[in-house]
Design a protein around this motif. Structure first.
Motif, PDB file in Angstrom:
ATOM      1  N   ALA A 144       0.816  -1.219   0.000  1.00 35.66           N
ATOM      2  CA  ALA A 144       0.000   0.000   0.000  1.00 35.66           C
ATOM      3  C   ALA A 144       0.851   1.271   0.000  1.00 35.66           C
ATOM      4  CB  ALA A 144      -0.934  -0.001   1.207  1.00 35.66           C
ATOM      5  N   CYS A 145       2.170   1.112  -0.072  1.00 32.36           N
ATOM      6  CA  CYS A 145       3.088   2.266  -0.061  1.00 32.36           C
ATOM      7  C   CYS A 145       2.897   3.135   1.184  1.00 32.36           C
ATOM      8  CB  CYS A 145       2.919   3.119  -1.316  1.00 32.36           C
ATOM      9  SG  CYS A 145       3.479   2.308  -2.836  1.00 32.36           S
ATOM     10  N   ASN A 146       2.757   2.501   2.343  1.00 32.75           N
ATOM     11  CA  ASN A 146       2.587   3.260   3.587  1.00 32.75           C
ATOM     12  C   ASN A 146       3.595   2.835   4.649  1.00 32.75           C
ATOM     13  OD1 ASN A 146       1.587   0.737   4.215  1.00 32.75           O
ATOM     14  ND2 ASN A 146      -0.460   1.443   4.811  1.00 32.75           N
ATOM     15  N   TYR A 181       9.972   9.590   6.381  1.00 29.73           N
ATOM     16  CA  TYR A 181       9.047   9.231   5.303  1.00 29.73           C
ATOM     17  C   TYR A 181       8.052   8.183   5.784  1.00 29.73           C
ATOM     18  CZ  TYR A 181      12.677  11.538   2.575  1.00 29.73           C
ATOM     19  OH  TYR A 181      13.589  12.437   2.097  1.00 29.73           O
ATOM     20  N   GLN A 182       6.761   8.468   5.627  1.00 32.47           N
ATOM     21  CA  GLN A 182       5.711   7.547   6.026  1.00 32.47           C
ATOM     22  C   GLN A 182       4.967   6.985   4.818  1.00 32.47           C
ATOM     23  OE1 GLN A 182       3.391   9.968   8.692  1.00 32.47           O
ATOM     24  NE2 GLN A 182       4.776   9.621  10.414  1.00 32.47           N
ATOM     25  N   THR A 222      21.777   2.874  -1.249  1.00 34.66           N
ATOM     26  CA  THR A 222      20.366   2.547  -1.227  1.00 34.66           C
ATOM     27  C   THR A 222      19.499   3.803  -1.233  1.00 34.66           C
ATOM     28  OG1 THR A 222      20.995   0.681   0.172  1.00 34.66           O
ATOM     29  CG2 THR A 222      18.664   1.080  -0.095  1.00 34.66           C
ATOM     30  N   PHE A 223      18.396   3.726  -1.985  1.00 29.51           N
ATOM     31  CA  PHE A 223      17.443   4.825  -2.086  1.00 29.51           C
ATOM     32  C   PHE A 223      16.039   4.308  -1.791  1.00 29.51           C
ATOM     33  CE2 PHE A 223      21.029   5.724  -4.784  1.00 29.51           C
ATOM     34  CZ  PHE A 223      21.304   7.064  -4.541  1.00 29.51           C
ATOM     35  N   LEU A 224      15.209   5.168  -1.208  1.00 28.71           N
ATOM     36  CA  LEU A 224      13.830   4.820  -0.924  1.00 28.71           C
ATOM     37  C   LEU A 224      12.937   5.201  -2.098  1.00 28.71           C
ATOM     38  CD1 LEU A 224      13.588   6.091   2.764  1.00 28.71           C
ATOM     39  CD2 LEU A 224      13.703   3.712   2.012  1.00 28.71           C
ATOM     40  N   ILE A 225      11.940   4.363  -2.363  1.00 29.02           N
ATOM     41  CA  ILE A 225      10.922   4.677  -3.363  1.00 29.02           C
ATOM     42  C   ILE A 225       9.681   5.116  -2.590  1.00 29.02           C
ATOM     43  CG2 ILE A 225       9.618   3.826  -5.341  1.00 29.02           C
ATOM     44  CD1 ILE A 225      11.667   1.470  -5.412  1.00 29.02           C
ATOM     45  N   THR A 226       9.368   6.391  -2.621  1.00 29.24           N
ATOM     46  CA  THR A 226       8.233   6.934  -1.884  1.00 29.24           C
ATOM     47  C   THR A 226       7.162   7.419  -2.864  1.00 29.24           C
ATOM     48  OG1 THR A 226       8.812   9.296  -1.781  1.00 29.24           O
ATOM     49  CG2 THR A 226       9.979   7.805  -0.274  1.00 29.24           C
ATOM     50  N   THR A 227       6.000   7.744  -2.335  1.00 26.49           N
ATOM     51  CA  THR A 227       4.923   8.253  -3.190  1.00 26.49           C
ATOM     52  C   THR A 227       5.243   9.622  -3.755  1.00 26.49           C
ATOM     53  OG1 THR A 227       3.777   9.182  -1.267  1.00 26.49           O
ATOM     54  CG2 THR A 227       3.160   6.953  -1.965  1.00 26.49           C
ATOM     55  N   LYS A 228       6.272  10.266  -3.204  1.00 29.12           N
ATOM     56  CA  LYS A 228       6.656  11.596  -3.670  1.00 29.12           C
ATOM     57  C   LYS A 228       7.950  11.578  -4.480  1.00 29.12           C
ATOM     58  CE  LYS A 228       4.341  13.997   0.118  1.00 29.12           C
ATOM     59  NZ  LYS A 228       3.710  12.793   0.677  1.00 29.12           N
ATOM     60  N   GLY A 229       8.487  10.377  -4.730  1.00 29.74           N
ATOM     61  CA  GLY A 229       9.693  10.290  -5.545  1.00 29.74           C
ATOM     62  C   GLY A 229      10.781   9.457  -4.893  1.00 29.74           C
ATOM     63  N   ILE A 230      11.950   9.460  -5.518  1.00 28.06           N
ATOM     64  CA  ILE A 230      13.108   8.725  -5.007  1.00 28.06           C
ATOM     65  C   ILE A 230      13.820   9.583  -3.973  1.00 28.06           C
ATOM     66  CG2 ILE A 230      15.273   7.566  -5.615  1.00 28.06           C
ATOM     67  CD1 ILE A 230      12.811   6.268  -6.839  1.00 28.06           C
ATOM     68  N   PRO A 264      17.143   9.562  -0.888  1.00 24.64           N
ATOM     69  CA  PRO A 264      18.259   8.825  -0.271  1.00 24.64           C
ATOM     70  C   PRO A 264      17.759   8.089   0.967  1.00 24.64           C
ATOM     71  CG  PRO A 264      18.898  11.081  -0.776  1.00 24.64           C
ATOM     72  CD  PRO A 264      17.414  11.008  -0.981  1.00 24.64           C
ATOM     73  N   TYR A 265      18.234   6.869   1.162  1.00 26.71           N
ATOM     74  CA  TYR A 265      17.760   6.047   2.279  1.00 26.71           C
ATOM     75  C   TYR A 265      17.973   6.787   3.588  1.00 26.71           C
ATOM     76  CZ  TYR A 265      16.590   1.737   4.753  1.00 26.71           C
ATOM     77  OH  TYR A 265      15.984   0.787   5.521  1.00 26.71           O
ATOM     78  N   GLU A 266      16.921   6.839   4.389  1.00 28.20           N
ATOM     79  CA  GLU A 266      16.956   7.613   5.623  1.00 28.20           C
ATOM     80  C   GLU A 266      16.250   6.841   6.718  1.00 28.20           C
ATOM     81  OE1 GLU A 266      14.417  11.347   6.924  1.00 28.20           O
ATOM     82  OE2 GLU A 266      15.908  11.943   5.442  1.00 28.20           O
ATOM     83  N   GLY A 267      16.630   7.093   7.931  1.00 22.77           N
ATOM     84  CA  GLY A 267      15.942   6.456   9.047  1.00 22.77           C
ATOM     85  C   GLY A 267      16.885   5.979  10.123  1.00 22.77           C
ATOM     86  N   TYR A 268      18.091   5.645   9.736  1.00 23.00           N
ATOM     87  CA  TYR A 268      19.123   5.228  10.681  1.00 23.00           C
ATOM     88  C   TYR A 268      20.425   5.849  10.221  1.00 23.00           C
ATOM     89  CZ  TYR A 268      15.525   1.854  11.803  1.00 23.00           C
ATOM     90  OH  TYR A 268      14.330   1.288  12.143  1.00 23.00           O
ATOM     91  N   ASN A 269      21.389   5.903  11.112  1.00 20.36           N
ATOM     92  CA  ASN A 269      22.661   6.446  10.647  1.00 20.36           C
ATOM     93  C   ASN A 269      23.373   5.407   9.802  1.00 20.36           C
ATOM     94  OD1 ASN A 269      24.119   4.676  12.304  1.00 20.36           O
ATOM     95  ND2 ASN A 269      24.182   6.132  14.001  1.00 20.36           N
ATOM     96  N   CYS A 270      24.583   5.715   9.436  1.00 27.23           N
ATOM     97  CA  CYS A 270      25.260   4.902   8.434  1.00 27.23           C
ATOM     98  C   CYS A 270      25.681   3.530   8.957  1.00 27.23           C
ATOM     99  CB  CYS A 270      26.484   5.668   7.935  1.00 27.23           C
ATOM    100  SG  CYS A 270      27.168   5.032   6.420  1.00 27.23           S
ATOM    101  N   THR A 271      25.827   3.383  10.253  1.00 25.79           N
ATOM    102  CA  THR A 271      26.380   2.134  10.776  1.00 25.79           C
ATOM    103  C   THR A 271      25.397   1.316  11.604  1.00 25.79           C
ATOM    104  OG1 THR A 271      27.234   3.294  12.735  1.00 25.79           O
ATOM    105  CG2 THR A 271      28.704   3.088  10.838  1.00 25.79           C
TER     106      THR A 271
END
Length: 231
Positions: A153-155, A161-162, A187-195, A197-204
Protein backbone atom coordinates in the motif's frame (compact mmCIF):
# COMPACT_ATOMS: atom_id res chain seq x y z
CA UNK A 1 93.57 40.92 -11.84
CA UNK A 2 95.61 38.16 -13.35
CA UNK A 3 93.91 35.35 -15.26
CA UNK A 4 95.34 32.84 -12.83
CA UNK A 5 93.90 34.61 -9.82
CA UNK A 6 90.53 35.03 -11.58
CA UNK A 7 90.31 31.32 -12.33
CA UNK A 8 91.16 30.48 -8.75
CA UNK A 9 88.36 32.71 -7.40
CA UNK A 10 85.86 31.40 -9.97
CA UNK A 11 86.63 27.78 -9.10
CA UNK A 12 86.29 28.59 -5.40
CA UNK A 13 82.86 30.11 -5.98
CA UNK A 14 81.75 27.13 -8.01
CA UNK A 15 82.77 24.84 -5.19
CA UNK A 16 80.54 26.74 -2.79
CA UNK A 17 77.55 26.42 -5.18
CA UNK A 18 77.73 22.65 -5.61
CA UNK A 19 75.72 20.13 -3.53
CA UNK A 20 77.42 17.26 -1.87
CA UNK A 21 76.24 13.69 -2.53
CA UNK A 22 74.92 13.50 1.03
CA UNK A 23 72.83 16.63 0.52
CA UNK A 24 71.36 15.26 -2.71
CA UNK A 25 70.50 11.94 -1.06
CA UNK A 26 68.84 13.66 1.91
CA UNK A 27 66.80 15.84 -0.44
CA UNK A 28 65.66 12.83 -2.45
CA UNK A 29 64.77 10.98 0.73
CA UNK A 30 62.62 13.88 1.98
CA UNK A 31 60.86 14.10 -1.39
CA UNK A 32 60.23 10.34 -1.29
CA UNK A 33 58.76 10.50 2.22
CA UNK A 34 56.46 13.37 1.25
CA UNK A 35 55.32 11.45 -1.83
CA UNK A 36 54.55 8.32 0.21
CA UNK A 37 52.54 10.39 2.69
CA UNK A 38 50.64 12.69 0.32
CA UNK A 39 50.03 10.75 -2.91
CA UNK A 40 47.74 8.06 -1.37
CA UNK A 41 45.74 10.83 0.31
CA UNK A 42 45.40 12.72 -2.97
CA UNK A 43 44.35 9.57 -4.83
CA UNK A 44 41.83 8.66 -2.12
CA UNK A 45 40.34 12.16 -2.24
CA UNK A 46 40.06 12.02 -6.03
CA UNK A 47 38.42 8.57 -6.00
CA UNK A 48 36.03 9.67 -3.26
CA UNK A 49 34.89 12.75 -5.16
CA UNK A 50 34.45 10.63 -8.28
CA UNK A 51 32.16 8.32 -6.28
CA UNK A 52 30.16 11.26 -4.91
CA UNK A 53 29.70 12.64 -8.44
CA UNK A 54 28.67 9.23 -9.78
CA UNK A 55 26.10 8.67 -7.01
CA UNK A 56 24.64 12.15 -7.56
CA UNK A 57 24.33 11.48 -11.28
CA UNK A 58 22.66 8.12 -10.63
CA UNK A 59 20.29 9.69 -8.10
CA UNK A 60 19.24 12.16 -10.79
CA UNK A 61 18.70 9.33 -13.31
CA UNK A 62 16.60 7.34 -10.81
CA UNK A 63 14.49 10.40 -10.01
CA UNK A 64 13.91 11.11 -13.69
CA UNK A 65 12.92 7.48 -14.34
CA UNK A 66 10.41 7.67 -11.48
CA UNK A 67 8.78 10.79 -12.93
CA UNK A 68 8.53 9.27 -16.42
CA UNK A 69 7.16 6.00 -15.03
CA UNK A 70 4.37 7.82 -13.19
CA UNK A 71 3.49 9.76 -16.33
CA UNK A 72 3.27 6.60 -18.44
CA UNK A 73 2.05 3.95 -15.98
CA UNK A 74 0.20 5.89 -13.31
CA UNK A 75 0.97 6.66 -9.70
CA UNK A 76 3.61 4.55 -7.97
CA UNK A 77 0.93 3.02 -5.72
CA UNK A 78 -0.52 1.31 -8.78
CA UNK A 79 2.69 -0.34 -9.96
CA UNK A 80 1.79 -3.72 -8.45
CA UNK A 81 3.86 -3.97 -5.27
CA UNK A 82 1.88 -7.04 -4.23
CA UNK A 83 3.03 -8.89 -7.36
CA UNK A 84 6.56 -7.73 -6.85
CA UNK A 85 9.28 -9.65 -8.75
CA UNK A 86 6.86 -12.29 -10.03
CA UNK A 87 4.40 -10.81 -12.54
CA UNK A 88 5.59 -9.64 -15.95
CA UNK A 89 4.38 -6.13 -15.12
CA UNK A 90 5.89 -5.34 -11.74
CA UNK A 91 7.46 -2.20 -10.25
CA UNK A 92 10.94 -3.14 -11.44
CA UNK A 93 9.90 -3.65 -15.07
CA UNK A 94 7.82 -0.45 -15.01
CA UNK A 95 10.69 1.55 -13.58
CA UNK A 96 13.35 0.15 -15.92
CA UNK A 97 11.41 1.09 -19.05
CA UNK A 98 12.85 4.55 -18.49
CA UNK A 99 16.49 3.60 -17.94
CA UNK A 100 19.19 2.17 -20.20
CA UNK A 101 19.23 -1.53 -19.30
CA UNK A 102 21.67 -4.31 -20.16
CA UNK A 103 19.54 -7.14 -18.74
CA UNK A 104 16.78 -7.85 -16.25
CA UNK A 105 17.37 -10.83 -13.95
CA UNK A 106 14.40 -10.36 -11.60
CA UNK A 107 14.70 -13.25 -9.09
CA UNK A 108 17.27 -15.17 -11.09
CA UNK A 109 21.04 -14.84 -10.66
CA UNK A 110 23.43 -12.85 -12.78
CA UNK A 111 22.95 -9.11 -12.23
CA UNK A 112 24.98 -8.83 -9.00
CA UNK A 113 28.32 -10.39 -8.07
CA UNK A 114 27.79 -13.75 -6.38
CA UNK A 115 29.16 -12.89 -2.94
CA UNK A 116 28.14 -11.54 0.44
CA UNK A 117 28.45 -7.76 0.51
CA UNK A 118 30.24 -6.03 3.35
CA UNK A 119 28.31 -3.74 5.65
CA UNK A 120 29.66 -0.74 7.52
CA UNK A 121 31.22 -2.01 10.71
CA UNK A 122 31.59 -5.69 11.48
CA UNK A 123 28.22 -6.96 10.26
CA UNK A 124 28.10 -8.50 6.76
CA UNK A 125 25.24 -7.55 4.45
CA UNK A 126 23.63 -9.99 2.00
CA UNK A 127 24.36 -11.85 -1.21
CA UNK A 128 22.13 -9.71 -3.43
CA UNK A 129 22.68 -12.11 -6.32
CA UNK A 130 20.76 -14.88 -4.55
CA UNK A 131 18.49 -13.10 -2.05
CA UNK A 132 14.87 -13.96 -2.78
CA UNK A 133 13.67 -10.54 -1.61
CA UNK A 134 15.40 -8.49 -4.28
CA UNK A 135 14.44 -8.22 -7.96
CA UNK A 136 17.58 -7.53 -9.97
CA UNK A 137 18.81 -5.86 -13.16
CA UNK A 138 22.04 -4.68 -14.76
CA UNK A 139 22.09 -1.23 -16.35
CA UNK A 140 23.90 -0.42 -19.60
CA UNK A 141 26.78 1.22 -17.70
CA UNK A 142 27.15 -2.04 -15.69
CA UNK A 143 25.58 -0.63 -12.54
CA UNK A 144 23.87 -3.44 -10.61
CA UNK A 145 20.36 -2.48 -9.49
CA UNK A 146 18.12 -4.29 -7.03
CA UNK A 147 14.58 -3.41 -5.95
CA UNK A 148 12.66 -4.60 -2.90
CA UNK A 149 9.04 -4.10 -1.80
CA UNK A 150 8.37 -2.74 1.69
CA UNK A 151 4.61 -2.20 1.47
CA UNK A 152 1.89 -3.16 -1.01
CA UNK A 153 0.00 0.00 0.00
CA UNK A 154 3.09 2.27 -0.06
CA UNK A 155 2.59 3.26 3.59
CA UNK A 156 5.80 1.94 5.13
CA UNK A 157 7.66 4.31 7.47
CA UNK A 158 11.38 4.90 7.21
CA UNK A 159 12.84 7.90 9.01
CA UNK A 160 10.84 11.02 8.16
CA UNK A 161 9.05 9.23 5.30
CA UNK A 162 5.71 7.55 6.03
CA UNK A 163 4.82 6.83 2.41
CA UNK A 164 7.49 4.33 1.38
CA UNK A 165 6.75 1.65 -1.24
CA UNK A 166 10.17 0.00 -1.40
CA UNK A 167 13.87 0.57 -1.91
CA UNK A 168 16.49 0.50 -4.65
CA UNK A 169 20.02 -0.76 -4.08
CA UNK A 170 22.68 0.16 -6.65
CA UNK A 171 26.26 -1.04 -6.95
CA UNK A 172 27.84 1.72 -9.04
CA UNK A 173 30.67 -0.46 -10.39
CA UNK A 174 28.90 -3.80 -10.67
CA UNK A 175 31.15 -6.80 -10.10
CA UNK A 176 34.20 -4.74 -9.13
CA UNK A 177 35.30 -4.46 -5.50
CA UNK A 178 34.90 -3.46 -2.74
CA UNK A 179 31.23 -4.56 -2.92
CA UNK A 180 30.41 -2.75 0.31
CA UNK A 181 27.42 -0.74 1.48
CA UNK A 182 28.40 2.90 1.65
CA UNK A 183 31.52 2.39 -0.47
CA UNK A 184 30.23 1.36 -3.90
CA UNK A 185 26.71 0.18 -3.00
CA UNK A 186 24.05 2.73 -2.07
CA UNK A 187 20.37 2.55 -1.23
CA UNK A 188 17.44 4.82 -2.09
CA UNK A 189 13.83 4.82 -0.92
CA UNK A 190 10.92 4.68 -3.36
CA UNK A 191 8.23 6.93 -1.88
CA UNK A 192 4.92 8.25 -3.19
CA UNK A 193 6.66 11.60 -3.67
CA UNK A 194 9.69 10.29 -5.54
CA UNK A 195 13.11 8.72 -5.01
CA UNK A 196 14.85 9.71 -1.78
CA UNK A 197 18.26 8.82 -0.27
CA UNK A 198 17.76 6.05 2.28
CA UNK A 199 16.96 7.61 5.62
CA UNK A 200 15.94 6.46 9.05
CA UNK A 201 19.12 5.23 10.68
CA UNK A 202 22.66 6.45 10.65
CA UNK A 203 25.26 4.90 8.43
CA UNK A 204 26.38 2.13 10.78
CA UNK A 205 23.37 1.19 12.91
CA UNK A 206 20.19 -0.44 11.65
CA UNK A 207 17.52 -2.52 13.33
CA UNK A 208 18.57 -5.22 10.87
CA UNK A 209 22.34 -5.66 11.17
CA UNK A 210 22.70 -6.85 7.57
CA UNK A 211 21.50 -3.38 6.51
CA UNK A 212 24.23 -1.48 8.36
CA UNK A 213 25.29 1.00 5.68
CA UNK A 214 21.89 1.53 4.04
CA UNK A 215 21.79 5.10 5.39
CA UNK A 216 25.15 6.08 3.89
CA UNK A 217 23.61 7.40 0.68
CA UNK A 218 21.91 10.17 2.64
CA UNK A 219 25.15 11.17 4.37
CA UNK A 220 27.17 11.03 1.14
CA UNK A 221 24.77 13.28 -0.77
CA UNK A 222 24.33 15.67 2.16
CA UNK A 223 28.01 16.09 3.07
CA UNK A 224 29.69 15.39 -0.27
CA UNK A 225 32.20 12.99 1.28
CA UNK A 226 32.63 9.50 2.72
CA UNK A 227 33.94 10.42 6.15
CA UNK A 228 31.61 7.82 7.67
CA UNK A 229 33.96 5.09 6.43
CA UNK A 230 36.81 6.56 8.48
CA UNK A 231 34.99 6.71 11.81
Amino acid sequence: MSKRLYNKIFIKRQQYKAFTLAEVLITLMVIGILAVVTIPSILQSWEEQATVAQVRKLYSSLSQAFILAEIQDGTVKDWGWGAFATAAQNPLSIFLKHMKVDKICNLTKGCFPDLVYKGVGTSPALNYNTSGSWARARLADQTSLGMISYSTACNFTRGSYQDVCGAILVDINGDKSPNQLGADAFTFLITTKGIRPYEGYNCTIHIISSENGFGCSSLLLKNGNMDYLRK
